[in-house]
Scaffold this active site. Structure first.
Site, PDB file in Angstrom:
ATOM      1  N   ARG B  10       0.885  -1.286  -0.127  1.00 35.38           N
ATOM      2  CA  ARG B  10       0.212   0.016  -0.057  1.00 35.38           C
ATOM      3  C   ARG B  10       0.839   1.437   0.102  1.00 35.38           C
ATOM      4  NH1 ARG B  10      -4.184  -2.111   3.825  1.00 35.38           N
ATOM      5  NH2 ARG B  10      -2.526  -1.954   5.461  1.00 35.38           N
ATOM      6  N   GLY B  12       4.371   1.542  -0.372  1.00 33.07           N
ATOM      7  CA  GLY B  12       5.556   1.629  -1.156  1.00 33.07           C
ATOM      8  C   GLY B  12       4.972   2.160  -2.702  1.00 33.07           C
ATOM      9  N   ASP B  30       9.744  -6.210  -6.053  1.00 30.42           N
ATOM     10  CA  ASP B  30       8.724  -6.869  -4.879  1.00 30.42           C
ATOM     11  C   ASP B  30       8.796  -8.159  -4.978  1.00 30.42           C
ATOM     12  OD1 ASP B  30       6.429  -5.375  -3.016  1.00 30.42           O
ATOM     13  OD2 ASP B  30       5.714  -7.284  -3.942  1.00 30.42           O
ATOM     14  N   GLY B 122      -0.435   7.753   5.589  1.00 32.47           N
ATOM     15  CA  GLY B 122      -1.401   6.589   4.990  1.00 32.47           C
ATOM     16  C   GLY B 122      -1.466   6.581   3.726  1.00 32.47           C
ATOM     17  N   LYS B 188       8.946   9.534  14.791  1.00 34.08           N
ATOM     18  CA  LYS B 188       7.887   8.868  13.999  1.00 34.08           C
ATOM     19  C   LYS B 188       7.284   7.978  15.248  1.00 34.08           C
ATOM     20  CE  LYS B 188       4.990   7.183  10.840  1.00 34.08           C
ATOM     21  NZ  LYS B 188       4.658   5.564  11.254  1.00 34.08           N
ATOM     22  N   HIS B 191       5.342  10.279  17.334  1.00 33.60           N
ATOM     23  CA  HIS B 191       4.066  10.429  16.682  1.00 33.60           C
ATOM     24  C   HIS B 191       3.171   9.554  16.634  1.00 33.60           C
ATOM     25  CE1 HIS B 191       1.951  10.314  12.680  1.00 33.60           C
ATOM     26  NE2 HIS B 191       2.067  11.553  12.657  1.00 33.60           N
ATOM     27  N   ASN B 192       3.376   8.401  16.317  1.00 29.07           N
ATOM     28  CA  ASN B 192       2.158   7.269  16.536  1.00 29.07           C
ATOM     29  C   ASN B 192       1.691   7.299  17.896  1.00 29.07           C
ATOM     30  OD1 ASN B 192       3.088   7.003  14.046  1.00 29.07           O
ATOM     31  ND2 ASN B 192       2.883   4.628  13.941  1.00 29.07           N
ATOM     32  N   GLU B 195      -0.639   9.860  18.162  1.00 24.78           N
ATOM     33  CA  GLU B 195      -1.759   9.428  17.166  1.00 24.78           C
ATOM     34  C   GLU B 195      -2.688   8.660  18.142  1.00 24.78           C
ATOM     35  OE1 GLU B 195      -0.513   7.746  13.510  1.00 24.78           O
ATOM     36  OE2 GLU B 195      -2.009   6.180  13.966  1.00 24.78           O
TER      37      GLU B 195
END
Lengths: 346, 346, 346, 346
Positions: B10, B12, B30, B122, B188, B191-192, B195
Site C-alpha cells: 500500500r 511503497g 517486490d 497513510g 515517528k 508521533h504514533n 496518534e
C-alpha cells in the site's frame, strides 16, 4: 437581525464584532462602560443599564449571555423580570447542562425560551468563526439561524466530508442544533473533554522527545535512583519547534492544536514563560463525571484531567503518603529536590 | 534523481507513484510480479531479482526499503552483499530505532550509509504527500533531498507558523532531518504514540455522547447493578455524524483524524462493520517504554495503548481475578452477558 | 441492648447472628418469611409486618436498615410514619452520602435521628467482625456503642499501631464515628474506591505473570501484529496459585484480598468459572466523582473503575471508532477474533 | 549450613542476623569494615578481602550477593575468577531478570550456578522473615533449602489457604522456586509493580478524604477556577489516622501496607516530614515494560508509576506545553502559585 449581547469580555466582544460585520443590529451591555464604548465605536448600540438594554430590544427579544458560568444565575435574577413572554435567552458560556435543564424549566413557566449554545473557537473565532453546539426548542433555534450562520465559520472553511448528505443539517456550516435543552452544552462539555485529551497527548509526546537525551546526562548512582539501562539509546537532542512544524504537513496528527503548539514553540522552544500549572474550566471534570454516570470508560480523558490537577500540586498529600510508606517498610528517605523545577531539564 | 524501491505494498506503491509524478527515475522490486507490473505501467523500471534490481541502479545507489519491520533484517542479509561502498539504504518502514542504531553501525563498517525515515500519511499520502522524519548522517540526507521534497507535501499545504524563521529547516515543507541514526524513527515512534492518544480522546468522547441516552433505557434493579441517580440527565439521542461534522469548522479540536472520523460516521453512524478490536503496530508500545526509560509520565498515551490491548481481550484473566475476589469476599456472582456485544447499545 | 433489623439478606442475616451471639435482643423483619424464620431459630424476635416490627421495639427505638441503596427511600416512606421522636434509624447499606444528608435533614424535622454506617467485611464478617464507619450526631452514636462494639472485630484482631494513643477513639476496635451526617458513607465510599484499586493492582500483576510465556507461543506474522522483540525473555510458565501463596508471608503486599485471591487460585488456577465481567456497586464511581469535585488526581482508582466498565463491553463503540479511523487513514482491516475469549490464553 | 554474604547494608545485615539466629555459619564481606564488625559481633565470620572471603568458604560455596543492582556486574568480574566449578552465586538484590539470564549463561560456562532471589520484607524482615521468590536450576535451589527456610517467615505466620494442597511447594512457608533463571526476579518485579499500585490506591483514597473539606474553604472566583457546584457536600474534617486505624480491622482493604500507613499517620497526621517526591527503584518500570511487551493492559500499575515520576517534576515540560496551548487559543494566562505547596492543604 437584532440581537442583544450581555458580557463583552474576550469572547463576547469578538462575537459582537463578527455579528456587526455580518450586518446584524447589536445592542450590547457590560459592567464595564469601556467595554460598551469599544463596541459602540464599531457600530453597536450601547446601554448603561439592564433596563435600558432590554428597552432597546424589539420583542420578541433575543438576549445572548456571554458571562462566566458562575455569574449566570445572578444575572438571570435581574434580567428575567424585565423580559416578556416570547423572548429568548441564549446562554453562550460554559454552563453545566444540568443548570440549563433547571433554568429552561423555570423560564418555560414564564413563556421565555432558553437556548444553550456551546461556543468553541477561542480568541481566533473573530476571524475563523465559532463552532456552535446548540440545545433547546426547535422554534427559537430556527428564529436565531441568521445569527448562528454569521457566527459560524461557514461551509467553505473545510473540505466536504465524502459521503455526507449535505442537506442533513447546518453542521457543515459550523453550527448544529444538537437536541433539547442542555444538548448544546453537553456536546460542548464532551468537546472540551476531548480537547484535554488531545492536548495532553501532544504534551506527553513532546515531553518524551525533550527527554530523549537522558542518556547523555550525568546520573546519580544510589539506591534511590533507577539507573538507565541503555544510555546509548537516549542521546538525541530533539529540535521541538521543527518537529512540531514538520508534523503540520502530511502527518496523521495534523490539527489546529498542533498549529498552535508549533507557534508557541517557535516563539520559545523551552516555553520558559510558563510554570506548568494548567487551569481547567470545568467541562473536563463534568465529562469524566458523565462518563462515570454512563458507566463508559474514559481513561484518556481522565488521565488528561488528572494531569492538570497534578500540575497544580493537588497530588501532594497522596505523594507524601507513599513516601511515608516507603520509609516505614524500607527505611527509604526522600531525595532532596534537585534544582528549582524538580526532575525537568533546564 | 534515480531511486530504488523495494516493497510495493500500500505505502511503497503509492510513494513510487508520487515519485514518478515528480519526475524521478524509479527502479522497483517486490516479491509480487503483479506489484512490479503495476508500477512499470506507470513508468517505473521493474526488476525480477534483487541482483537485477541492484544492477539497474547507478552508484552511489539509493535503495529505499518499504517492507514490514519484521522483514528488514532478512532483506538486508540478501541485499547488503550486492551493494558497494558509498551506497545508501533508506528504511522508510516502521523499524524500532534500536534496530536502526544496530544496522547503521553494521553498514557503516562497509561504508554503506543508513538513513531511517519515519513516514506518515497513510493511503492519502499519494495526494496529500508524506510527512518524513529522518535520521542519519548529514551527507546522505542532503543527497536525498530531491526525493524527500517530492514525497513531502510542500510548504503551501499549511499556513505559515507565525514567528517561525522560514530558513530554519525543511520542516515547513513536510520533511525534517531530525538527528543522527534512529532519530527519524524515534520521532515517528512518538508521533504514533501521540496518534493513539488523540484517536482515543475522540473515541472516548464519542462513546460518552452515544451513551447520553442511558437514562431512557430500562435498567436492571439488582444488587450487582448500580442505579443511575438522575435518569433525567441522560435522555439525549445524539446524532454523532453531525456532531463530528460540526466540530470540523471553528472548534478547538479540528484535525485530520476528526475529518476521517466524520467520514466514517457519515458512511455508517453505528460503525457496525467493525468489531472494535484495535490493532497496534508497535510504535505506541515503544513510546510507552521510552517514556518509562526516561521516567516521564505518559498516562494518556499509555491509557490509549491499553485500550487497544483490552479491546483484543487481553485483560480477560485480570478481569476474572477480580470477579473471583468479589465472589470470595462478598459471595457475588457474575451477571450473565446481555446480548452479543456486552453492555454496548444496539 | 435491643436493636431492630430490616433486611435479612447475606449481610443483614449475618449481622443479626453476630449480635445475637453478643447477647443483644434483635427484632427482625424481611420481605421473606423464610429469612425471618431462620433468625428466629437463632433467638431473634420475628415480625410479619413493619407495623408489628415497630411495636415490638421499645422507644427510643434503634432501627437498622440493611437493604439495597435503591430501596431505602421507599422503605423510609413506609417506616417513618410508624416511628416516634427520639427513635434512631441506622442505614448500614451502601447509600450515597448525598442521600444521607437529604434524609437526615428530613428526619431531623421529625426529631428522628439518622445514623449512616458504612459496613465492610463481606460474608466473612460473621466470624471476623465488621469494620464500621459511622456518620451522624454524637448522642445516637454513643447510644449505639454496644451494638457497634459487638459487630466490630475488637482490638485484639490486629496488632496495636506503634505510637498510637489508644484512648483516641474506638477505631482500634474496628468502629469509628467519622463525623457528621454522611461521613460514615463517605469514608466507606472511599474505602471501596481503594478496594477497586487494590484489586486491580493484584489482577494486573497476575495477568502479567500469566502471560510471561508469550515468547513460547506461535505468533502471527502480518502487518497488523506487533512482533515480540525478544521471545527468549518470555518463556516462563508461572504457577499462579503458588505465587499468590508465597506472597502471603513476609512480602510487602500481604493483605486479606491476597488471601482470598490465593484461595480462589488454589481452587482453580485458571479461574475458568468466571467470564470476567466485573460488577460495581456504585461507591467506586462516587469516589471518582468526589475526586473530580475536589480536583485531586485519582488515576489509579479511575483506571480500576474503567477496567470494570470495559470488562462489561462498555468501551465497544469507542473501540469501533478507532478501528474505523485506522481503516480511513491506513486502509487497515480488523483482525478476526481468535478463539472464544479474544487474546487471552486458554 | 555455611553461607557467604557480600553486602551488609540494611537488607544484607538483617538477613545475616536472621541466618545466624537460625544456626547457620555465615562468612561476611562488605566495603565497610564497620559493617563487617557489627556482624562478627553477632557471630559471623568476617573477611577483609574478596580473596579471604572466598577462602573462608568450603566448596561447593554458596555466595549470596546483597548489593545494588548497578553494582552486580562489577562485583561478579572480581568474584567469579576466585570461584570454582560447583560453586553457587545467589543474587538476592533487585537485578533485572534480563541480567539474570545473561549472567546465568556466562556462569554456566564455568560450571558455576546462578540463583536469582527476589527478596521482599524490608527492614521488618529481620523479625517477620523474608518472602523469597527464586529462579534457577533445581539442584542448587534444593541445596540452599535450609537457608531459604530460615530466611522465610514459616508456615505459621499466616492461616492456611482453604483448599490448598499443602504438599504442593514451600510457598506456604514463604519461599518458592518459581522457575528457571530470571523467574525469581520476574516474580519480584511484578510483586513490586503490584506494590506501587496498592500504595497509590491507599494514597489517592486518603488524599480524597483529606480534601473532603474543600467546600468549607474560600475559593477564588475567576474565569480560570472551576467553582465547586455543591460546597455543602464537602464539609468534612476527616481524622486520617483514625480512619486508617479503623480499616485495619474487619475491612476488605486490611493489609500490611495499611498497617504501616496507620503507623505513619499516627506519628504525624500531616506527614509534614515528607515533601512527596516518591523514588522508584526500577521494578515498577520493568513491570510496565513487560506488560507492554506481553500486550496486556496495566493501567493501574502504570498510573501508579507515573504518579511517582510526576511527583518528581518530570511532567513539567508537558504541563508547560498545555499552558502554552491554552494561551494560544484562549489567551489564558497561568494562575500564580498559591503558597509553597501549590494546591495542597496546609
Amino acid at each position: 437581525m437584532q440581537i442583544g449581547m450581555i458580557g463583552l469580555g474576550r469572547m463576547g466582544a469578538s462575537m459582537v464584532t463578527r455579528l456587526l460585520g455580518g450586518g446584524h443590529d447589536c445592542v450590547v451591555h457590560d459592567q464595564s462602560p469601556e467595554g460598551v464604548a469599544r463596541l459602540v465605536a464599531l457600530g453597536g448600540t450601547g446601554s448603561t443599564s439592564l433596563q435600558q438594554f432590554v428597552e432597546l430590544l424589539t420583542p420578541p427579544r433575543a438576549v445572548w449571555l456571554m458571562v462566566p458560568a458562575a455569574a449566570v444565575d445572578t444575572l438571570l435574577e435581574q434580567l428575567t423580570p424585565l423580559l416578556q413572554p416570547g423572548d429568548i435567552i441564549i446562554d453562550g458560556g460554559n454552563s453545566h447542562y444540568h443548570d440549563d435543564l433547571r433554568r429552561a424549566a423555570a423560564l418555560a413557566a414564564l413563556n421565555i425560551a432558553h437556548v444553550d449554545v456551546g461556543t468553541s473557537g477561542g480568541v481566533a473565532g473573530l476571524d475563523r468563526g465559532y463552532c456552535l453546539m446548540i440545545g433547546g426548542g426547535k422554534e427559537p433555534v430556527q428564529h436565531l439561524a441568521p445569527v448562528f450562520a454569521t457566527l459560524a465559520p461557514g461551509a467553505g472553511t473545510a473540505a466536504a466530508t465524502p459521503g455526507r448528505d449535505a442537506c442533513h443539517s447546518s453542521a457543515d456550516q459550523g453550527w448544529l442544533h444538537c437536541g433539547p435543552h442542555g444538548a448544546g452544552h453537553f456536546v460542548k462539555m464532551v468537546h472540551n473533554g476531548i480537547e484535554y485529551g488531545v492536548m495532553a497527548a501532544y504534551a506527553e509526546g513532546l515531553n518524551i522527545l525533550r527527554h530523549a537525551n537522558v542518556g547523555s546526562r550525568d546520573h546519580t548512582v544510589d539506591a534511590e535512583t533507577t539507573p538507565l539501562r541503555c544510555p546509548t539509546h537516549y542521546q538525541y537532542e530533539m529540535d521541538l519547534p521543527e518537529i512540531a512544524e514538520v508534523w503540520r504537513r502530511g502527518s496523521v496528527i495534523g490539527s489546529w492544536l498542533l498549529d498552535l503548539t508549533a507557534a508557541a514553540l517557535a516563539a520559545d522552544p523551552t516555553l520558559g514563560g510558563y510554570e506548568g500549572r494548567i487551569s481547567d474550566s470545568g467541562e473536563g471534570r463534568w465529562t469524566v463525571q458523565a462518563a462515570v454516570d454512563e458507566a463508559v470508560p474514559a481513561p484518556v480523558l481522565s488521565a488528561a484531567l488528572y494531569a492538570r490537577f497534578g500540575s497544580r500540586g493537588d497530588a501532594d498529600f497522596a505523594n507524601r503518603v507513599q513516601s511515608a510508606m516507603r520509609h516505614e517498610f524500607g527505611g527509604h528517605v526522600e531525595k532532596p529536590l534537585q534544582g528549582p523545577a524538580g526532575g525537568d531539564l533546564k
